[in-house]
Write a protein that holds these residues in place. Structure first.
Motif, PDB file in Angstrom:
ATOM      1  N   ASN A 208      43.478  40.056  44.299  1.00  0.00           N
ATOM      2  CA  ASN A 208      44.365  39.666  43.200  1.00  0.00           C
ATOM      3  C   ASN A 208      43.946  40.336  41.891  1.00  0.00           C
ATOM      4  O   ASN A 208      44.794  40.754  41.095  1.00  0.00           O
ATOM      5  CB  ASN A 208      44.357  38.143  43.028  1.00  0.00           C
ATOM      6  CG  ASN A 208      44.952  37.422  44.226  1.00  0.00           C
ATOM      7  OD1 ASN A 208      45.586  38.037  45.075  1.00  0.00           O
ATOM      8  ND2 ASN A 208      44.735  36.119  44.298  1.00  0.00           N
TER       9      ASN A 208
ATOM     10  N   VAL B  36      47.251  40.476  39.279  1.00  0.00           N
ATOM     11  CA  VAL B  36      48.153  39.337  39.412  1.00  0.00           C
ATOM     12  C   VAL B  36      47.308  38.073  39.524  1.00  0.00           C
ATOM     13  O   VAL B  36      46.239  38.067  40.155  1.00  0.00           O
ATOM     14  CB  VAL B  36      49.084  39.507  40.633  1.00  0.00           C
ATOM     15  CG1 VAL B  36      48.300  39.568  41.930  1.00  0.00           C
ATOM     16  CG2 VAL B  36      50.129  38.408  40.693  1.00  0.00           C
TER      17      VAL B  36
ATOM     18  N   THR C 279      51.155  45.147  44.374  1.00  0.00           N
ATOM     19  CA  THR C 279      52.303  44.249  44.318  1.00  0.00           C
ATOM     20  C   THR C 279      53.533  44.941  43.746  1.00  0.00           C
ATOM     21  O   THR C 279      54.650  44.737  44.220  1.00  0.00           O
ATOM     22  CB  THR C 279      51.957  43.025  43.459  1.00  0.00           C
ATOM     23  OG1 THR C 279      51.245  43.470  42.292  1.00  0.00           O
ATOM     24  CG2 THR C 279      51.075  42.061  44.222  1.00  0.00           C
TER      25      THR C 279
ATOM     26  N   ARG D 277      51.892  45.264  32.997  1.00  0.00           N
ATOM     27  CA  ARG D 277      51.748  44.207  33.994  1.00  0.00           C
ATOM     28  C   ARG D 277      53.131  43.749  34.453  1.00  0.00           C
ATOM     29  O   ARG D 277      54.156  44.075  33.852  1.00  0.00           O
ATOM     30  CB  ARG D 277      50.982  43.022  33.403  1.00  0.00           C
ATOM     31  CG  ARG D 277      49.595  43.367  32.874  1.00  0.00           C
ATOM     32  CD  ARG D 277      48.608  43.635  33.986  1.00  0.00           C
ATOM     33  NE  ARG D 277      47.271  43.913  33.478  1.00  0.00           N
ATOM     34  CZ  ARG D 277      46.353  42.981  33.195  1.00  0.00           C
ATOM     35  NH1 ARG D 277      46.654  41.703  33.351  1.00  0.00           N
ATOM     36  NH2 ARG D 277      45.165  43.325  32.771  1.00  0.00           N
ATOM     37  N   HIS D 278      53.133  42.933  35.518  1.00  0.00           N
ATOM     38  CA  HIS D 278      54.417  42.534  36.109  1.00  0.00           C
ATOM     39  C   HIS D 278      55.291  41.750  35.142  1.00  0.00           C
ATOM     40  O   HIS D 278      56.518  41.879  35.161  1.00  0.00           O
ATOM     41  CB  HIS D 278      54.202  41.754  37.417  1.00  0.00           C
ATOM     42  CG  HIS D 278      53.446  40.458  37.273  1.00  0.00           C
ATOM     43  ND1 HIS D 278      54.064  39.285  36.944  1.00  0.00           N
ATOM     44  CD2 HIS D 278      52.138  40.165  37.449  1.00  0.00           C
ATOM     45  CE1 HIS D 278      53.163  38.310  36.921  1.00  0.00           C
ATOM     46  NE2 HIS D 278      51.988  38.811  37.219  1.00  0.00           N
TER      47      HIS D 278
ATOM     48  N   SER E 120      56.006  34.317  37.533  1.00  0.00           N
ATOM     49  CA  SER E 120      55.207  33.088  37.444  1.00  0.00           C
ATOM     50  C   SER E 120      56.062  31.835  37.586  1.00  0.00           C
ATOM     51  O   SER E 120      55.540  30.730  37.720  1.00  0.00           O
ATOM     52  CB  SER E 120      54.434  33.049  36.121  1.00  0.00           C
ATOM     53  OG  SER E 120      55.327  32.987  35.017  1.00  0.00           O
TER      54      SER E 120
END
Length: 587
Positions: free
Chosen positions: A248, A253, A404, A551-552, A564
């Motif tokens: 992770n 993530v 991811t 980032r995502h 999230s």
């Protein structure tokens, strides 16, 4: 099907494994690394912003050279890992690169020792601020970093440690031969027969596959136990309580986001896999399916072979309908020999897109047998390739994308291709077959990969208490398979060995959930696209071009999505459930 399938041209990188230019690059990299260490080791905290920017640029230059060399070795090895000369070359290059990278290992370790206010001062310099995303990603590992001596020891011993076990697995698997229809065939060929139209062929292939794995199960169990213990030891030293946490961190993530994904998928096993395979059993006119029927074509499927030229045109047409620039990038893989297509002895059995390094270009490996699934695999890997080309402008340090998000472009490419093929098909029977095939692919990507992740979790948790026997590994495998696939299947004894061939368990522990992450993310993303989101194509290209610089949360925000949010995963899973609803209506 024609046999003149294209192979890649690795001379774009080096002319041969004995090339003078390869030796020159290694020599240059060694000189740069030695000079870099003299200039910066123990001195980062004394630099100003311009000095720190210069160090980053020098580090990036070395990473580019080292990436080119090791990528070339990896691609040669994946082409034929039964060739002794190539195997020797691959091992030698791993050792060379490990020695060279050990000289500059101090750099990221010292970055993590810098105080926040020192870094912020560096970032006032524009040339340094450019690298902020990479520096902050490095610092994610700061709480788990060991001493420089310990980190160097782990790094240097990896060649004779886990990477040696990886190589043993690869060469053993590539060397296995499976008795089938009076011949000894490769793993690629036997796996292909497990989705044959003929039930007798599927059964023979499955029995042969499980039988040969069973004959070698003690070796595969030893490899798995050794690597799991190695990981547990390192995790303990680093203070990582959960085996999945290191993955992770690498994926950038949060644990809770991954937990939400896995929990959502497991809660949906009944609505997705159990329900679909129950329908499939009805289509086959049986109460239960044999395990070798999981990927069987539907009874009314003509299982026609798709020529390579048709597969290529199908995928590129789908890409072009969505975005012409993406199609143009995809075309280069075919025009410039960046793709290796035919199955052959000694070649890696799966498929991948290797990014190599931004100063070069990616390469794609396939094992093309002419089935619809192979067309989808082409669409998947080409998505990776297009992503890697678009992200190349970020440079060697920031072009790579967390796993991811790396699966986003590949799964999106599959969806584009599937939708294009479905829209062009007017025959209702064929549409139903295509829809069922897509559902099965999605179940393999979401349900099956989360079950794989659950298998890994149980194995790594139990390994902390002692070595697992081959029988125990088989028991865990059967437990997660039964839970995830549901009551529609009947298993036989040899199926308990099927865990042994999954390369991700060996090479990249807990990699597998990235497929489910990507599929659910893409389902949500595609839903936004279908609803006519303004400027979607441009935003999508920007997302891919960002590489690893965001980032995502930042990447998904322009589309109004948030991974999230628990409802995000439900939205993605609902797409799969909706496809199954459509199939239920036509049973």
């Amino acid at each position: 099907m024609k046999t003149n399938l294209p192979t890649w041209d690795l001379t774009h990188l080096y002319s041969s494994i004995k090339a003078v230019e390869l030796k020159d690059d290694l020599s240059t990299a060694k000189e740069l690394a030695q000079n870099f260490a003299k200039a910066y080791q123990g001195k980062l905290a004394t630099l100003d912003g311009k000095g720190f920017a210069a160090s980053l640029e020098a580090y990036e230059q070395m990473e580019d050279i080292l990436g080119r060399v090791i990528s070339y070795a990896q691609l040669q090895y994946s082409s034929d890992n039964t060739d002794a000369a190539i195997g020797q070359f691959y091992q030698n290059m791993q050792e060379e690169i490990t020695d060279l990278s050990s000289l500059i290992l101090f750099y990221t370790l010292e970055i993590n020792k810098l105080e926040d206010e020192v870094l912020e001062g560096f970032f006032k310099e524009e040339a340094a601020a450019k690298y902020r995303p990479w520096v902050m990603d490095v610092r994610v590992h700061r709480p788990y970093q060991l001493s420089e001596e310990m980190e160097r020891l782990l790094h240097e011993k990896s060649v004779s440690g886990k990477r040696a076990w990886n190589r043993l697995f690869d060469e053993t698997m590539a060397g296995l031969r499976f008795p089938l229809q009076g011949k000894e065939v490769t793993i690629s060929d036997v796996l292909d027969k497990m989705s044959s139209k003929e039930g007798a062929e599927r059964k023979e292939a499955a029995k042969s596959f499980g039988g040969v794995l069973g004959e070698n199960i003690r070796l595969f169990s030893l490899i798995t136990n050794t690597l799991a213990k190695d990981k547990a030891t390192e995790d303990q030293w680093r203070g990582l309580e959960r085996p999945i946490s290191s993955r992770n961190l690498s994926n950038l993530v949060e644990d809770e986001v991954v937990d939400a994904l896995i929990g959502s998928v497991k809660d949906s096993y009944g609505d997705l896999a159990h329900r679909y395979y129950g329908f499939k059993a009805k289509w086959f006119g049986v109460d239960k399916l044999d395990y070798w029927d999981r990927n069987a074509p539907l009874p009314e499927d003509d299982d026609r072979k798709i020529e390579w030229s048709e597969a290529k045109d199908t995928v590129l047409t789908a890409y072009n309908a969505f975005d012409g620039e993406m199609a143009q990038i995809g075309q280069r893989f075919f025009d410039e020999n960046w793709i290796d297509v035919p199955p052959r002895a000694g070649k890696d059995s799966g498929a991948f897109a290797h990014p190599v390094t931004p100063s070069a270009h990616p390469y794609i490996l396939l094992n093309y047998h002419g089935k619809v699934r192979d067309v989808m695999t082409l669409a998947h890997e080409l998505g990776h390739g297009v992503h890697q080309v678009l992200a190349a402008d970020q440079g060697p340090l920031m072009a790579d994308t967390p796993l991811t998000l790396a699966e986003t472009a590949s799964v999106f490419g599959e969806m584009l291709t599937f939708r294009s093929m479905l829209d062009k098909e007017s025959d209702e029977k064929r549409r139903r077959i295509m829809l069922a095939g897509k559902v099965e692919d999605m179940l393999n990507t979401v349900v099956r990969q989360v079950a794989f992740c659950d298998f890994e979790r149980q194995v790594h948790d139990e390994r902390k208490k002692g070595e697992l026997t081959p029988d125990r590994l088989g028991e865990i495998w059967m437990s997660v398979q039964t839970e995830s696939l549901g009551p529609a299947f009947r298993y036989e004894d040899e199926y308990k060995h099927f865990w042994a061939y999954i390369p991700h368990f060996i090479h990249s522990p807990f990699y597998v959930y990235a497929y489910a992450f990507g599929d659910c993310l893409v389902n949500s993303l595609y839903d936004v696209f279908q609803n006519g989101h303004e400027g979607f194509q441009g935003k999508y290209r920007d997302m891919l071009a960002a590489g690893g610089s965001k980032r995502h949360k930042e990447l998904l925000a322009p589309f109004g999505l948030d991974a999230s949010d628990p409802d995000f995963w439900k939205r993605g899973l609902n797409v799969v459930s909706g496809f199954i609803d459509d199939l239920e209506d036509v049973i």
